[in-house]
Motif scaffolding. Structure first.
Motif, PDB file in Angstrom:
ATOM      1  N   LEU A 171      29.281  35.664  34.304  1.00  0.00           N
ATOM      2  CA  LEU A 171      30.166  34.588  34.727  1.00  0.00           C
ATOM      3  C   LEU A 171      30.186  34.496  36.250  1.00  0.00           C
ATOM      4  N   ASP A 172      30.155  33.292  36.742  1.00  0.00           N
ATOM      5  CA  ASP A 172      30.265  33.019  38.176  1.00  0.00           C
ATOM      6  C   ASP A 172      31.601  32.338  38.414  1.00  0.00           C
ATOM      7  N   VAL A 173      32.542  33.044  39.061  1.00  0.00           N
ATOM      8  CA  VAL A 173      33.895  32.509  39.212  1.00  0.00           C
ATOM      9  C   VAL A 173      34.318  32.556  40.675  1.00  0.00           C
ATOM     10  N   ILE A 174      35.340  31.778  40.986  1.00  0.00           N
ATOM     11  CA  ILE A 174      35.973  31.784  42.306  1.00  0.00           C
ATOM     12  C   ILE A 174      37.452  32.083  42.105  1.00  0.00           C
ATOM     13  N   LEU A 175      37.909  33.189  42.708  1.00  0.00           N
ATOM     14  CA  LEU A 175      39.309  33.570  42.624  1.00  0.00           C
ATOM     15  C   LEU A 175      40.076  32.973  43.800  1.00  0.00           C
ATOM     16  N   ARG A 176      41.130  32.261  43.481  1.00  0.00           N
ATOM     17  CA  ARG A 176      41.977  31.708  44.530  1.00  0.00           C
ATOM     18  C   ARG A 176      42.761  32.825  45.208  1.00  0.00           C
ATOM     19  N   PRO A 177      43.334  32.550  46.394  1.00  0.00           N
ATOM     20  CA  PRO A 177      44.019  33.614  47.152  1.00  0.00           C
ATOM     21  C   PRO A 177      45.069  34.373  46.358  1.00  0.00           C
ATOM     22  N   LYS A 178      45.798  33.705  45.462  1.00  0.00           N
ATOM     23  CA  LYS A 178      46.861  34.357  44.706  1.00  0.00           C
ATOM     24  C   LYS A 178      46.325  35.107  43.476  1.00  0.00           C
ATOM     25  N   GLN A 179      45.051  34.984  43.193  1.00  0.00           N
ATOM     26  CA  GLN A 179      44.457  35.655  42.049  1.00  0.00           C
ATOM     27  C   GLN A 179      43.709  36.896  42.528  1.00  0.00           C
ATOM     28  N   SER A 180      44.082  38.047  42.020  1.00  0.00           N
ATOM     29  CA  SER A 180      43.481  39.303  42.462  1.00  0.00           C
ATOM     30  C   SER A 180      42.432  39.778  41.472  1.00  0.00           C
ATOM     31  N   VAL A 181      41.517  40.596  41.970  1.00  0.00           N
ATOM     32  CA  VAL A 181      40.483  41.175  41.117  1.00  0.00           C
ATOM     33  C   VAL A 181      41.102  42.142  40.108  1.00  0.00           C
ATOM     34  N   ASP A 182      42.151  42.848  40.525  1.00  0.00           N
ATOM     35  CA  ASP A 182      42.799  43.805  39.628  1.00  0.00           C
ATOM     36  C   ASP A 182      43.382  43.120  38.396  1.00  0.00           C
ATOM     37  N   LYS A 183      44.058  41.996  38.622  1.00  0.00           N
ATOM     38  CA  LYS A 183      44.637  41.268  37.492  1.00  0.00           C
ATOM     39  C   LYS A 183      43.543  40.698  36.598  1.00  0.00           C
ATOM     40  N   LEU A 184      42.465  40.248  37.191  1.00  0.00           N
ATOM     41  CA  LEU A 184      41.349  39.740  36.400  1.00  0.00           C
ATOM     42  C   LEU A 184      40.755  40.844  35.550  1.00  0.00           C
ATOM     43  N   TYR A 185      40.596  42.019  36.144  1.00  0.00           N
ATOM     44  CA  TYR A 185      40.032  43.158  35.407  1.00  0.00           C
ATOM     45  C   TYR A 185      40.946  43.557  34.244  1.00  0.00           C
ATOM     46  N   GLU A 186      42.258  43.598  34.488  1.00  0.00           N
ATOM     47  CA  GLU A 186      43.194  43.957  33.427  1.00  0.00           C
ATOM     48  C   GLU A 186      43.175  42.937  32.289  1.00  0.00           C
ATOM     49  N   ALA A 187      43.102  41.664  32.647  1.00  0.00           N
ATOM     50  CA  ALA A 187      43.083  40.622  31.623  1.00  0.00           C
ATOM     51  C   ALA A 187      41.826  40.702  30.758  1.00  0.00           C
ATOM     52  N   LEU A 188      40.706  41.007  31.376  1.00  0.00           N
ATOM     53  CA  LEU A 188      39.461  41.094  30.614  1.00  0.00           C
ATOM     54  C   LEU A 188      39.411  42.363  29.762  1.00  0.00           C
ATOM     55  N   MET A 189      39.912  43.467  30.303  1.00  0.00           N
ATOM     56  CA  MET A 189      39.888  44.714  29.551  1.00  0.00           C
ATOM     57  C   MET A 189      40.825  44.679  28.347  1.00  0.00           C
ATOM     58  N   SER A 190      41.777  43.758  28.358  1.00  0.00           N
ATOM     59  CA  SER A 190      42.667  43.636  27.211  1.00  0.00           C
ATOM     60  C   SER A 190      41.994  42.978  26.009  1.00  0.00           C
ATOM     61  N   VAL A 191      40.825  42.395  26.234  1.00  0.00           N
ATOM     62  CA  VAL A 191      40.080  41.749  25.155  1.00  0.00           C
ATOM     63  C   VAL A 191      39.349  42.821  24.350  1.00  0.00           C
ATOM     64  N   LYS A 192      39.491  42.792  23.041  1.00  0.00           N
ATOM     65  CA  LYS A 192      38.823  43.764  22.189  1.00  0.00           C
ATOM     66  C   LYS A 192      37.318  43.488  22.122  1.00  0.00           C
ATOM     67  N   GLY A 193      36.560  44.559  22.092  1.00  0.00           N
ATOM     68  CA  GLY A 193      35.111  44.406  21.953  1.00  0.00           C
ATOM     69  C   GLY A 193      34.363  44.532  23.255  1.00  0.00           C
ATOM     70  N   ILE A 194      35.070  44.642  24.392  1.00  0.00           N
ATOM     71  CA  ILE A 194      34.420  44.770  25.699  1.00  0.00           C
ATOM     72  C   ILE A 194      34.067  46.239  25.943  1.00  0.00           C
ATOM     73  N   LYS A 195      32.820  46.469  26.305  1.00  0.00           N
ATOM     74  CA  LYS A 195      32.345  47.838  26.540  1.00  0.00           C
ATOM     75  C   LYS A 195      32.272  48.182  28.029  1.00  0.00           C
ATOM     76  N   ARG A 196      31.963  47.193  28.849  1.00  0.00           N
ATOM     77  CA  ARG A 196      31.799  47.467  30.285  1.00  0.00           C
ATOM     78  C   ARG A 196      31.986  46.179  31.068  1.00  0.00           C
ATOM     79  N   ILE A 197      32.608  46.306  32.270  1.00  0.00           N
ATOM     80  CA  ILE A 197      32.814  45.145  33.151  1.00  0.00           C
ATOM     81  C   ILE A 197      32.378  45.527  34.563  1.00  0.00           C
ATOM     82  N   ASP A 198      31.544  44.698  35.152  1.00  0.00           N
ATOM     83  CA  ASP A 198      31.139  44.859  36.549  1.00  0.00           C
ATOM     84  C   ASP A 198      31.514  43.591  37.295  1.00  0.00           C
ATOM     85  N   ILE A 199      32.323  43.728  38.345  1.00  0.00           N
ATOM     86  CA  ILE A 199      32.748  42.591  39.155  1.00  0.00           C
ATOM     87  C   ILE A 199      32.217  42.794  40.565  1.00  0.00           C
ATOM     88  N   ASN A 200      31.379  41.883  41.013  1.00  0.00           N
ATOM     89  CA  ASN A 200      30.788  41.966  42.355  1.00  0.00           C
ATOM     90  C   ASN A 200      31.322  40.835  43.232  1.00  0.00           C
TER      91      ASN A 200
END
Length: 218
Positions: free
Chosen positions: A189-218
């Motif tokens: 996925l190619d995304v743009i996070l707005r100033p009020k959106q943090s990488v930590d919150k994005l990571y937590e939201a994605l990890m809450s999805v069942k079936g995810i084995k690994r997440i890399d955010i660059n």
């Protein structure tokens, strides 16, 4: 004249080094040493182009344009700049670094020709664009991130729903099936996070999805 030439070469390398420090602090492809070498080399080419053929031009029946040497530096920088541009997961990276090398070559040419004020002004304008405008862009526009997720195929819709809840709209979506394990796939996925959106919150939201084995955010 010799002292002046040496000063031009040193100043061109120093100004290129300032740009290179900023790029290296950002962990970019071309860093301090590369920009210094580009500045020194382009200054030397400009000195040769402007003064290196004076003895030949004084001879009769000799006519050519020595400025072509400097012109070839501009086109030659295209090859060096292209080496810093990479395509990762169909996402183009390194354009800013390539442009920085191109400007560094221009600064070297300007300093090599003896236009010190223009070269110094150009170097500091480049630093302002790379640093100040980067902060302005991140504050008002957002920060670009490339997300690579290894997950179960049936979990892909849940990931898109999680992004939609965060009001994040991916600019590019790609799904690769892993040959060694058909039960897993790779979501890019190619995304743009707005100033009020943090990488930590994005990571937590994605990890809450069942079936995810690994997440890399660059």
């Amino acid at each position: 004249m010799l002292t002046d030439f040496l000063l031009r070469i040193a100043l061109a390398g120093a100004l290129g080094g300032l740009i290179g420090i900023e790029r290296q602090l950002r962990a970019k492809e071309a860093g301090l040493r590369t920009h210094i070498l580009v500045g020194i080399g382009s200054a030397m080419f400009m000195i040769v182009s402007k003064y290196g053929f004076a003895d030949i031009l004084m001879q009769t029946h000799v006519s050519f344009d020595p400025s072509r040497v400097a012109a070839q530096v501009v086109s030659g920088m295209g090859f060096l700049g292209a080496g810093t541009i990479i395509i990762q997961k169909q996402i183009v990276k390194g354009l800013t670094t390539a442009a920085g090398l191109w400007v560094t070559a221009a600064i070297g040419l300007v300093i090599g020709s003896g236009l010190y004020e223009i070269g110094i002004y150009g170097a500091f304008m480049t630093l302002i664009v790379l640093e100040v405008f980067r902060q302005i862009s991140n504050h008002w526009v957002g920060h670009h991130h490339l997300i690579e997720i290894r997950l179960l195929p049936e979990s892909v819709p849940a990931v898109l729903v999680a992004l939609q809840k965060m009001r994040i709209r991916p600019g590019h979506i790609k799904i690769n099936q892993r040959d060694e394990d058909e039960s897993k796939c790779e979501l890019i996925l190619d995304v743009i996070l707005r100033p009020k959106q943090s990488v930590d919150k994005l990571y937590e939201a994605l990890m809450s999805v069942k079936g995810i084995k690994r997440i890399d955010i660059n």
